[in-house]
Design a protein around this motif. Structure first.
Motif, PDB file in Angstrom:
ATOM      1  N   ARG A  29       0.843  -1.160  -0.008  1.00 30.11           N
ATOM      2  CA  ARG A  29      -0.120   0.551  -0.143  1.00 30.11           C
ATOM      3  C   ARG A  29       1.014   1.518   0.105  1.00 30.11           C
ATOM      4  O   ARG A  29       0.793   1.762  -0.905  1.00 30.11           O
ATOM      5  N   LYS A  35      -5.091   1.823  -1.601  1.00 28.71           N
ATOM      6  CA  LYS A  35      -4.823   0.552   0.094  1.00 28.71           C
ATOM      7  C   LYS A  35      -6.001  -0.706  -1.351  1.00 28.71           C
ATOM      8  O   LYS A  35      -6.320  -1.543  -0.854  1.00 28.71           O
ATOM      9  N   ALA A 427      -4.335   5.176  -0.146  1.00 30.19           N
ATOM     10  CA  ALA A 427      -3.893   4.962   0.357  1.00 30.19           C
ATOM     11  C   ALA A 427      -3.487   6.703   1.845  1.00 30.19           C
ATOM     12  O   ALA A 427      -2.928   6.786   1.645  1.00 30.19           O
TER      13      ALA A 427
END
Length: 464
Positions: A29, A35, A427
């Motif tokens: 990530r 993510k 993310a």
């Protein structure tokens, strides 16, 4: 042969493997910044973000077309600005021509209305004597001369006994322009007739220093002038009715245009003019103004540049001043759901703006610079052209405003879609970094626990 691990070792190993897997996921990530990298991570967010990014890319692809459309409108607007300046320069040329007196105005000059004896008797100039003379014979003698105590008259017959007075009329025609006026002759002088003619706008009148009555056209067209009179016949001379006055006006106007040289009904002769001057008319001389002649080429050169400038006002092959059409798409949809603006250009040429060529002679449809009336028409045509250009500029300005607004909106919407997609899949680097640090700590602890569990299994070696 399978290797048998103790329960403690296997539990610690499983925990370490789980932590390692989680750490690898967190590291991925951090490396990708997302993510959700695949549909496996989060199917809903993944495909929603993909749809948002796809629309954002489509809208961004339209921005180039919008930018080209805006530049095309601006090119046309710049062209209109340039043409407007050219028209303003042409107006200056017209004003220069108008400031130089025309040399070919038709002029009708009558015989002298006064004599040297009258000048001696009155001690006034021949011009003033003529201007002060009454129109109608008011003392029983035709064309009575002026004396020290009497202004004199030009000999129009006095009204018949029992009538309500005399009605006078002037009729003027120059080209397509005509002017008629009637007035009661009571106390009317030559000066009043001069002033009445000067109100017409198509001719001027004056009495020169020789005492001669003159009528001059304001242009070079043949000038027709007639002066007439008629008695005001009324049942009650003290109070003629409107109908009786109108009848007298009609008769006076008719007499002003009478062209029978043998027994004329008009009163031109009283002003020293030919009795048939309305029918035959007075033509202009062939004398032309050198100043006006020199301005013709300047005017026509500017006129040519209007067409040339309009032809050069294109962008990317589209010229709104040549009648081309511009279409700007505002969304990525097709068919009835597509949002777009179609801009229809106009063919802008000097001819379409009503600006004709300038010439040195009288030719239908062209501006004769030797003719004051034509110069006036040229000035009106240029004013009309400026109005048309202003209207066209206003239209393009409104369309440019729409295009700029939609361009800004599209940029903002594309950014909004991209941010929305990023919010679903991107993310949080700070959070993921904290997670990785935590996992690394747990990994170290798991490794220590696994080492301790292994030491328990190693205790059996001390038995040997």
């Amino acid at each position: 042969m399978a290797i048998s691990l103790s329960a403690n070792v296997r539990n610690n190993l499983t925990s370490l493997q789980s932590i390692t897997a989680q750490a690898a996921a967190v590291q991925n990530r951090l490396a990708t910044g997302k993510k959700v990298n695949t549909a496996v991570d989060n199917p809903v967010n993944y495909f929603t973000a993909q749809s948002l990014n796809s629309r954002s890319d489509a809208l961004k692809g339209l921005l180039d077309g919008m930018s080209n459309g805006i530049q095309t409108i601006q090119a046309a607007s710049k062209g209109i600005d340039g043409i407007t300046k050219l028209v303003n320069s042409m107006q200056s040329t017209i004003k220069q021509a108008q400031s130089d007196a025309a040399q070919n105005r038709p002029t009708a000059t009558g015989t002298a209305l006064v004599s040297t004896a009258e000048k001696i008797a009155t001690n006034k100039s021949l011009k003033d004597i003529a201007l002060d003379k009454a129109i109608v014979n008011d003392n029983g003698a035709d064309a009575d001369a002026a004396t020290a105590s009497y202004a004199g008259n030009i000999g129009v017959a006095a009204p018949a006994a029992g009538t309500a007075g005399k009605m006078l009329a002037i009729s003027i025609k120059a080209g397509d322009n005509a002017y008629e006026a009637t007035f009661n002759a009571a106390n009317m002088t030559v000066r009043d007739v001069v002033n009445e003619i000067n109100k017409s706008g198509i001719a001027t009148a004056f009495v020169d220093e020789k005492g001669q009555f003159n009528v001059k056209g304001t242009g070079s067209e043949t000038l027709q002038f007639g002066f007439g009179a008629a008695d005001i016949t009324a049942a009650n001379p003290a109070a003629p009715t409107d109908t009786e006055l109108e009848t007298a006006r009609t008769a006076a106007l008719t007499n002003s245009k009478d062209n029978d040289a043998t027994t004329p009904l008009n009163s031109n002769a009283a002003l020293g003019l030919a009795s048939n001057s309305y029918d035959v008319g007075t033509t202009a001389s062939n004398v032309t103004s050198a100043v006006r002649s020199n301005l013709i080429q300047q005017f026509n050169d500017l006129r040519t540049q209007i067409d040339e400038l309009a032809k050069d006002s294109s962008f990317n092959g589209i010229n709104l001043l040549a009648g081309d059409q511009l279409s700007i798409a505002f969304n990525e949809k097709t068919g009835a759901n597509q949002s777009k603006m179609n801009i229809q250009g106009s063919v802008v040429t000097a001819e379409n703006l009503g600006i004709s060529q300038a010439v040195n002679t009288q030719i239908d449809g062209l501006f004769n610079f030797q003719n004051d009336n034509d110069l006036g028409k040229a000035s009106d045509a240029l004013n009309s052209a400026l109005t048309s250009l202003k209207s066209l500029s206003s239209t393009f300005g409104a369309q440019l405003s729409v295009a700029n607004t939609r361009q800004d909106f599209t940029k903002g919407l594309a950014d909004t879609l991209t941010v929305g997609a990023d919010n679903l899949v991107n993310a949080d680097a700070n959070e993921e970094a904290a997670n990785l640090l935590s996992l690394q700590t747990r990994q170290q602890l798991s490794q220590t626990a696994l080492s301790l569990a292994s030491q328990s299994d190693q205790a059996v070696l001390r038995l040997f």
